[in-house]
Design a protein around this motif. Structure first.
Motif, mmCIF file in Angstrom:
data_model
loop_
_atom_site.group_PDB
_atom_site.id
_atom_site.type_symbol
_atom_site.label_atom_id
_atom_site.label_comp_id
_atom_site.label_asym_id
_atom_site.label_seq_id
_atom_site.Cartn_x
_atom_site.Cartn_y
_atom_site.Cartn_z
ATOM 1 N N GLN A 111 1.073 -0.584 -0.287
ATOM 2 C CA GLN A 111 -0.468 0.025 -0.089
ATOM 3 C C GLN A 111 0.294 1.561 -0.260
ATOM 4 O OE1 GLN A 111 -2.545 -0.362 3.028
ATOM 5 N NE2 GLN A 111 -3.930 -2.151 2.637
ATOM 6 N N ASP A 112 1.900 1.580 1.077
ATOM 7 C CA ASP A 112 2.806 2.410 1.024
ATOM 8 C C ASP A 112 3.336 2.345 -1.060
ATOM 9 O OD1 ASP A 112 2.388 2.567 3.540
ATOM 10 O OD2 ASP A 112 4.081 1.752 4.169
ATOM 11 N N GLU A 113 3.988 1.421 -1.185
ATOM 12 C CA GLU A 113 4.494 1.901 -2.042
ATOM 13 C C GLU A 113 3.370 2.211 -3.452
ATOM 14 O OE1 GLU A 113 6.347 -0.804 -6.115
ATOM 15 O OE2 GLU A 113 6.471 -2.026 -3.834
ATOM 16 N N PHE A 114 2.319 1.789 -3.180
ATOM 17 C CA PHE A 114 1.503 1.882 -4.141
ATOM 18 C C PHE A 114 1.131 3.939 -4.396
ATOM 19 C CE2 PHE A 114 -3.755 2.317 -5.365
ATOM 20 C CZ PHE A 114 -3.356 2.174 -6.645
ATOM 21 N N THR A 115 0.520 4.037 -3.087
ATOM 22 C CA THR A 115 0.641 5.714 -2.825
ATOM 23 C C THR A 115 1.543 6.626 -3.133
ATOM 24 O OG1 THR A 115 1.489 5.354 -0.638
ATOM 25 C CG2 THR A 115 -1.323 5.308 -0.561
ATOM 26 N N SER A 116 2.794 5.700 -3.048
ATOM 27 C CA SER A 116 3.756 6.714 -3.010
ATOM 28 C C SER A 116 4.521 6.060 -5.342
ATOM 29 C CB SER A 116 4.790 7.423 -2.671
ATOM 30 O OG SER A 116 5.597 5.258 -2.540
ATOM 31 N N LEU A 117 4.229 5.269 -5.897
ATOM 32 C CA LEU A 117 4.218 5.153 -7.320
ATOM 33 C C LEU A 117 4.743 6.337 -8.152
ATOM 34 C CD1 LEU A 117 5.605 3.058 -8.801
ATOM 35 C CD2 LEU A 117 2.521 2.599 -10.008
ATOM 36 N N GLN A 118 5.267 6.428 -8.686
ATOM 37 C CA GLN A 118 6.320 7.668 -9.893
ATOM 38 C C GLN A 118 6.386 6.792 -10.919
ATOM 39 O OE1 GLN A 118 5.567 10.891 -9.822
ATOM 40 N NE2 GLN A 118 3.899 10.645 -7.455
ATOM 41 N N GLN A 119 6.420 7.536 -11.929
ATOM 42 C CA GLN A 119 6.458 6.740 -13.258
ATOM 43 C C GLN A 119 7.827 6.470 -13.439
ATOM 44 O OE1 GLN A 119 5.040 8.827 -16.954
ATOM 45 N NE2 GLN A 119 6.320 7.414 -17.809
ATOM 46 N N GLY A 120 8.779 7.769 -13.058
ATOM 47 C CA GLY A 120 10.494 8.131 -13.318
ATOM 48 C C GLY A 120 10.521 7.872 -14.734
ATOM 49 N N SER A 121 11.455 6.506 -14.511
ATOM 50 C CA SER A 121 12.137 6.243 -15.688
ATOM 51 C C SER A 121 11.759 5.332 -16.694
ATOM 52 C CB SER A 121 13.924 5.890 -15.893
ATOM 53 O OG SER A 121 13.517 4.785 -15.265
ATOM 54 N N MET A 122 10.888 4.376 -15.905
ATOM 55 C CA MET A 122 9.743 3.192 -16.776
ATOM 56 C C MET A 122 8.718 4.427 -17.921
ATOM 57 S SD MET A 122 8.074 1.188 -13.598
ATOM 58 C CE MET A 122 7.497 2.883 -12.907
ATOM 59 N N THR A 123 8.902 3.315 -18.752
ATOM 60 C CA THR A 123 7.543 3.804 -19.756
ATOM 61 C C THR A 123 5.784 4.174 -19.410
ATOM 62 O OG1 THR A 123 7.049 1.337 -20.781
ATOM 63 C CG2 THR A 123 8.996 3.009 -21.648
ATOM 64 N N VAL A 124 5.294 4.945 -20.155
ATOM 65 C CA VAL A 124 3.884 4.582 -19.613
ATOM 66 C C VAL A 124 2.711 3.387 -19.835
ATOM 67 C CG1 VAL A 124 1.680 5.262 -20.304
ATOM 68 C CG2 VAL A 124 3.404 6.873 -20.757
ATOM 69 N N MET A 125 3.252 1.873 -20.448
ATOM 70 C CA MET A 125 3.294 0.766 -20.319
ATOM 71 C C MET A 125 3.389 0.443 -18.787
ATOM 72 S SD MET A 125 0.260 0.553 -22.047
ATOM 73 C CE MET A 125 0.594 -0.848 -22.034
ATOM 74 N N GLU A 126 4.619 0.320 -19.031
ATOM 75 C CA GLU A 126 5.595 0.005 -17.636
ATOM 76 C C GLU A 126 5.393 0.469 -16.007
ATOM 77 O OE1 GLU A 126 9.983 -1.156 -19.901
ATOM 78 O OE2 GLU A 126 9.881 0.184 -18.192
ATOM 79 N N ALA A 127 4.689 0.855 -16.123
ATOM 80 C CA ALA A 127 4.556 2.340 -15.246
ATOM 81 C C ALA A 127 2.969 1.295 -15.076
ATOM 82 C CB ALA A 127 4.054 3.784 -15.225
ATOM 83 N N VAL A 128 2.517 1.942 -16.489
ATOM 84 C CA VAL A 128 0.483 1.345 -15.927
ATOM 85 C C VAL A 128 0.687 -0.122 -15.674
ATOM 86 C CG1 VAL A 128 -1.145 0.665 -17.342
ATOM 87 C CG2 VAL A 128 -0.288 3.245 -17.804
ATOM 88 N N GLN A 129 1.799 -1.124 -15.808
ATOM 89 C CA GLN A 129 1.536 -2.412 -15.135
ATOM 90 C C GLN A 129 1.449 -3.007 -13.312
ATOM 91 O OE1 GLN A 129 4.197 -4.732 -17.699
ATOM 92 N NE2 GLN A 129 3.581 -7.053 -16.388
#
Length: 325
Positions: A111-129
């Motif tokens: 849950q902590d990782e989900f609330t602080s999740l940022q795209q950063g260097s990931m692509t859009v599809m990687e971040a969405v996954q």
């Protein structure tokens, strides 16, 4: 199959035939990792296969338990010791499975990782996954579609989220939000590539200019050497003559030259002599025994009375004789 009480009565399938059907599906095995995302992915994959096979609730439990390996197999043996697994349905299996591999501490970390999740260097599809994986473990944080879109917009990079939210109708569905983000990422990358090519071309142009400048300077030096003596070579010749005329390593002072206007300075305005090739006024004494300063024969310019250095020496000698008298 014959209907009984308005429902279809499915005859039990023999275990050996069920085993063969399940093996042909090449179902993934589960060894019991502590990562809840991996456990959730396995549960989803195995459930898709079991639904496709159209098994009963008890047959689903039997096939899923057969895919357990290592630590997960030992865990299932403890469940068999305290429960009648033959009477369990699929929902009971899912409840036992999540109670084991979705413990409170691990879910809190997710849950902590989900609330602080940022795209950063990931692509859009990687971040969405990654977002969808964590959202499955934290359904209470995204109870509605609108809340899911809001959290996803906060996850994207600023340059992407600005383009996604631009316009009079911001996205309200996850599918629309993802498709807009993919388009925004595409054009942003195109713009970065164009700027990188411009920067590369400018850098290559600077390198070419630096390489051609030494070549041009060397060519100009070669032209100067072939056309005639340059100013530096003249100066070098003057310094060399001064060193040769000096008896103690000191430079000799010659009288200042005068131009055609009678003013001390450069002789660049004098006509070039056809005899010696130098610029000066008057008669050229080159090849004669006459002094270059006074024009008289019998001595050289270094011994001439009109030489300022000799005049200074004579004055010093007269002062010294007067002092002795």
């Amino acid at each position: 199959m014959a209907p009984v009480g308005g429902q279809v009565n499915v005859q039990p399938v023999r275990e050996d035939l069920l085993y063969k059907r399940f093996r042909r599906m090449k179902a993934p095995e589960f060894e019991g990792p502590t990562d809840p995302i991996a456990a959730d992915n396995w549960l989803i994959d195995i459930q898709v296969i079991l639904d496709f096979m159209r098994l009963t609730e008890q047959e689903k439990v039997l096939c899923a338990s057969f895919a357990l390996r290592k630590d997960a197999r030992h865990w299932w043996m403890t469940v068999q010791m305290r429960r009648d697994v033959l009477a369990m349905d699929w929902q009971d299996f899912v409840t036992e499975f999540r109670a084991m591999y979705y413990n409170t501490e691990i879910l809190a970390a997710q849950q902590d990782e989900f609330t602080s999740l940022q795209q950063g260097s990931m692509t859009v599809m990687e971040a969405v996954q990654k977002f969808e994986q964590l959202a499955r473990l934290c359904p209470e944080l995204v109870p509605t579609e609108r809340e899911k879109v809001r959290r996803m917009m906060k996850m994207f990079r600023t340059d992407i989220s600005k383009q996604v939210s631009a316009g009079s109708s911001p996205p309200t569905l996850v599918s629309d939000c993802v498709s807009r983000a993919i388009r925004a990422e595409y054009w942003i990358n195109r713009d970065k590539e164009a700027r990188a090519q411009i920067f590369k071309a400018r850098k290559e142009e600077k390198v070419v200019v630096k390489q051609t400048q030494p070549r041009q300077s060397s060519e100009s030096n070669q032209k100067g050497q072939t056309s005639g003596p340059t100013q530096n070579s003249k100066q070098f010749g003057r310094n060399k003559r001064k060193e040769n005329f000096s008896g103690q390593g000191q430079q000799r002072n010659f009288p200042p030259k005068r131009n055609n206007r009678g003013i001390e300075g450069s002789n660049t305005d004098f006509p070039q002599c056809a005899k010696c090739g130098k610029k000066h006024l008057g008669v050229c004494r080159m090849g004669t025994n006459a002094c270059y300063l006074c024009g008289k024969e019998g001595h050289y310019a270094r011994n001439c009375n009109q030489n300022p250095q000799n005049q200074n020496q004579n004055q010093n000698q007269n002062l010294h004789v007067q002092a002795e008298m």
